[in-house]
Design an enzyme around this catalytic site. Structure first.
Site, PDB file in Angstrom:
ATOM      1  N   HIS A 244       0.790  -1.227   0.000  1.00 12.03           N
ATOM      2  CA  HIS A 244       0.000   0.000   0.000  1.00 12.03           C
ATOM      3  C   HIS A 244       0.828   1.285   0.000  1.00 12.03           C
ATOM      4  O   HIS A 244       0.293   2.361  -0.204  1.00 12.03           O
ATOM      5  CB  HIS A 244      -0.928   0.035   1.223  1.00 12.03           C
ATOM      6  CG  HIS A 244      -0.225   0.444   2.473  1.00 12.03           C
ATOM      7  ND1 HIS A 244       0.545  -0.420   3.195  1.00 12.03           N
ATOM      8  CD2 HIS A 244      -0.123   1.652   3.091  1.00 12.03           C
ATOM      9  CE1 HIS A 244       1.067   0.223   4.223  1.00 12.03           C
ATOM     10  NE2 HIS A 244       0.683   1.481   4.192  1.00 12.03           N
TER      11      HIS A 244
HETATM   12  C1  UD1 Z   1      -2.110   6.116   4.944  1.00 12.36           C
HETATM   13  C2  UD1 Z   1      -0.813   6.662   5.549  1.00 12.36           C
HETATM   14  C3  UD1 Z   1       0.206   5.544   5.663  1.00 12.36           C
HETATM   15  C4  UD1 Z   1      -0.376   4.354   6.406  1.00 12.36           C
HETATM   16  C5  UD1 Z   1      -1.654   3.920   5.703  1.00 12.36           C
HETATM   17  C6  UD1 Z   1      -2.319   2.750   6.358  1.00 12.36           C
HETATM   18  C7  UD1 Z   1      -0.332   9.007   5.038  1.00 12.36           C
HETATM   19  C8  UD1 Z   1       0.549   9.927   4.273  1.00 12.36           C
HETATM   20  N1  UD1 Z   1      -0.228   7.700   4.727  1.00 12.36           N
HETATM   21  O1  UD1 Z   1      -1.828   5.738   3.605  1.00 12.36           O
HETATM   22  O2  UD1 Z   1       1.327   6.019   6.369  1.00 12.36           O
HETATM   23  O3  UD1 Z   1       0.571   3.304   6.390  1.00 12.36           O
HETATM   24  O4  UD1 Z   1      -2.560   5.033   5.710  1.00 12.36           O
HETATM   25  O5  UD1 Z   1      -3.302   2.216   5.508  1.00 12.36           O
HETATM   26  O6  UD1 Z   1      -1.055   9.457   5.903  1.00 12.36           O
HETATM   27  N2  UD1 Z   1      -9.018   5.049   0.206  1.00 12.36           N
HETATM   28  C9  UD1 Z   1     -10.279   4.516   0.102  1.00 12.36           C
HETATM   29  N3  UD1 Z   1     -10.938   4.228   1.260  1.00 12.36           N
HETATM   30  C10 UD1 Z   1     -10.416   4.462   2.479  1.00 12.36           C
HETATM   31  C11 UD1 Z   1      -9.140   5.025   2.570  1.00 12.36           C
HETATM   32  C12 UD1 Z   1      -8.453   5.307   1.421  1.00 12.36           C
HETATM   33  O7  UD1 Z   1     -10.790   4.277  -0.972  1.00 12.36           O
HETATM   34  O8  UD1 Z   1     -11.090   4.166   3.486  1.00 12.36           O
HETATM   35  C13 UD1 Z   1      -8.268   5.318  -1.040  1.00 12.36           C
HETATM   36  C14 UD1 Z   1      -8.467   6.686  -1.595  1.00 12.36           C
HETATM   37  O9  UD1 Z   1      -8.541   6.574  -2.965  1.00 12.36           O
HETATM   38  C15 UD1 Z   1      -7.193   7.429  -1.218  1.00 12.36           C
HETATM   39  C16 UD1 Z   1      -6.161   6.290  -1.174  1.00 12.36           C
HETATM   40  O10 UD1 Z   1      -6.886   5.131  -0.788  1.00 12.36           O
HETATM   41  O11 UD1 Z   1      -6.868   8.412  -2.125  1.00 12.36           O
HETATM   42  C17 UD1 Z   1      -5.049   6.546  -0.218  1.00 12.36           C
HETATM   43  O12 UD1 Z   1      -5.559   6.793   1.106  1.00 12.36           O
HETATM   44  P1  UD1 Z   1      -4.768   7.787   2.087  1.00 12.36           P
HETATM   45  O13 UD1 Z   1      -5.493   7.911   3.338  1.00 12.36           O
HETATM   46  O14 UD1 Z   1      -4.457   9.032   1.353  1.00 12.36           O
HETATM   47  O15 UD1 Z   1      -3.388   7.092   2.343  1.00 12.36           O
HETATM   48  P2  UD1 Z   1      -3.009   5.556   2.564  1.00 12.36           P
HETATM   49  O16 UD1 Z   1      -2.394   5.050   1.323  1.00 12.36           O
HETATM   50  O17 UD1 Z   1      -4.115   4.751   3.135  1.00 12.36           O
END
Ligand code: UD1
Length: 386
Positions: A228
């Site tokens: 991820h």
């Molecule tokens: C975040 C943290 C990372 C942590 C991870 C755990 C930051 C910079 N990164 O990364 O350190 O290891 O969480 O999972 O804060 N999305 C969904 N549904 C959700 C959540 C996310 O669809 O419930 C999708 C969205 O398209 C979003 C992408 O996942 O743009 C990334 O989510 P985001 O919260 O930005 O960062 P993570 O990759 O989850």
């Protein structure tokens, strides 16, 4: 004492649940005469930034870990890093004005961590950082920026390892009058000790998956992969190389890959897919199901910080799909192997780890499973002296 806890992303629910439980235990302790304390000793306000919002990334963790329902939900959701952090910052400030806590408690290294720490520091409220002092020394990772800044804003730095204390010292952050720096151990270790048996009994994921053949789900047969990190998923070449490695491994072995929404989105964007039939893509799994999958896997391949340690605690060999790690102890002791993201190196690493015995006996590198209790105790004691 009023503590305001800020969470938002999946791993933070696990960490905060451990400390929340320690707070509940403390509040429930009976006094000298066996009477329950007349007033709560710690009053915890829980704030959810909304960084993770899907059921499988969020609610299921609150249910399984018995985390109290958030007192405030900021509903920030997904957007660019700057926008996400800025929205959180603005909304947390409003909550801080209303709640006026004595300490703000933040976890790990996500955007929710940094936003919470910055908002509190600007409001002159002491910040307590759980998982302080970790460094990958790779500034291109958003998490590294979040860690460094949060540590430099904090008054309480709760480190999970001795190395984390040394990392802080090199940056001039040391235990003293103004700042508390303590190696308390890892709250995720507290959590796994508490939940490992529960997961073993309660999780039915191995039966539910119904993959391939019954043979494939025997303990020590399947490989478990998680992916991820933005540094891996948002680079088509790297993501493609990792998926190719999984395809190679999947040619002969079953591979289970719970897909983080970010990874799924990027696979669609770059039109990448796994080809081998024996690779099973599944929805993100709950905490208990993940523990069960990890503890019965033949090997884990991951770019997650949490999973690297959980593999170590559960004694499952683990390949780390990154060029460096902040959890160097698991690698230095020969348990985990750092292989990066090149297809050939991953497959070779897999074979190397299969054929080798860990170099060292597994040591307690992450405390004694009482990190959460120590954190709560230190916060209470220091509050008295402030
Ligand atoms: C975040 C943290 C990372 C942590 C991870 C755990 C930051 C910079 N990164 O990364 O350190 O290891 O969480 O999972 O804060 N999305 C969904 N549904 C959700 C959540 C996310 O669809 O419930 C999708 C969205 O398209 C979003 C992408 O996942 O743009 C990334 O989510 P985001 O919260 O930005 O960062 P993570 O990759 O989850």
């Amino acid at each position: 004492m009023k503590i305001l806890t800020i969470v938002g992303a999946r791993p933070q629910f696990v960490k905060a649940a451990a400390v929340s439980r320690a707070i509940r235990v403390l509040n429930d302790l009976r006094d000298f005469h066996g009477r329950r304390g007349s007033k709560q000793r710690i009053w915890e306000i829980l704030v959810h930034t909304g960084q993770h919002y899907d059921y499988s990334m969020n609610e299921v963790f609150f249910e399984e870990l018995a985390l109290p329902k958030p007192d405030h939900h900021l509903g920030v959701g997904s957007c660019s890093h700057a926008q996400q952090t800025a929205l959180m910052l603005e909304r947390i400030e409003t909550i801080l004005e209303k709640e006026r806590p004595e300490v703000v408690l933040v976890y790990g290294d996500t955007n929710s961590t940094l936003a919470g720490a910055l908002a509190a520091a600007k409001a002159n409220i002491p910040v307590a950082h759980v998982e302080a002092g970790l460094r990958s020394y790779n500034r291109s990772m958003p998490e590294e920026t979040n860690r460094v800044l949060t540590d430099h804003l904090s008054a309480f730095l709760f480190c999970p390892t001795a190395l984390a204390v040394r990392n802080l010292s090199r940056e001039g952050i040391r235990d003293g009058e103004e700042t508390v720096v303590k190696n308390v151990g890892d709250v995720m270790y507290d959590s796994i000790l508490y939940y490992a048996d529960i997961a073993e009994r309660k999780s039915t994921i191995l039966q539910d998956l119904k993959l391939f053949s019954a043979e494939d789900l025997r303990p020590g047969t399947y490989y478990l992969a998680t992916l991820h990190r933005a540094g891996n998923t948002d680079h088509p070449k790297r993501l493609s190389a990792i998926l190719k490695a999984l395809d190679e491994i999947g040619r002969e072995n079953p591979v289970i890959l719970p897909l983080h929404p970010r990874t799924q989105k990027m696979m669609e964007t770059y039109q990448l897919r796994v080809r081998e039939r024996r690779i099973k893509l599944i929805e993100p799994v709950s905490y208990l199901n993940m523990i069960k999958l990890m503890s019965h896997a033949r090997m884990i391949l991951t770019d997650s910080g949490g999973v690297q340690r959980e593999a170590y605690w559960l004694r499952t060999p683990c390949l780390v799909l990154r060029e460096e790690t902040e959890w160097v102890e698991t690698v230095n002791t020969g348990w985990n192997l750092l292989v990066g993201t090149d297809t050939k190196k991953i497959v070779e690493g897999m074979k190397r780890l299969e054929g080798s015995k860990p170099r060292e006996k597994r040591r307690e590198l992450f405390g004694d499973g009482k990190a959460s209790e120590q954190i709560v105790q230190i916060l209470l004691e220091r509050q008295v002296h402030r």
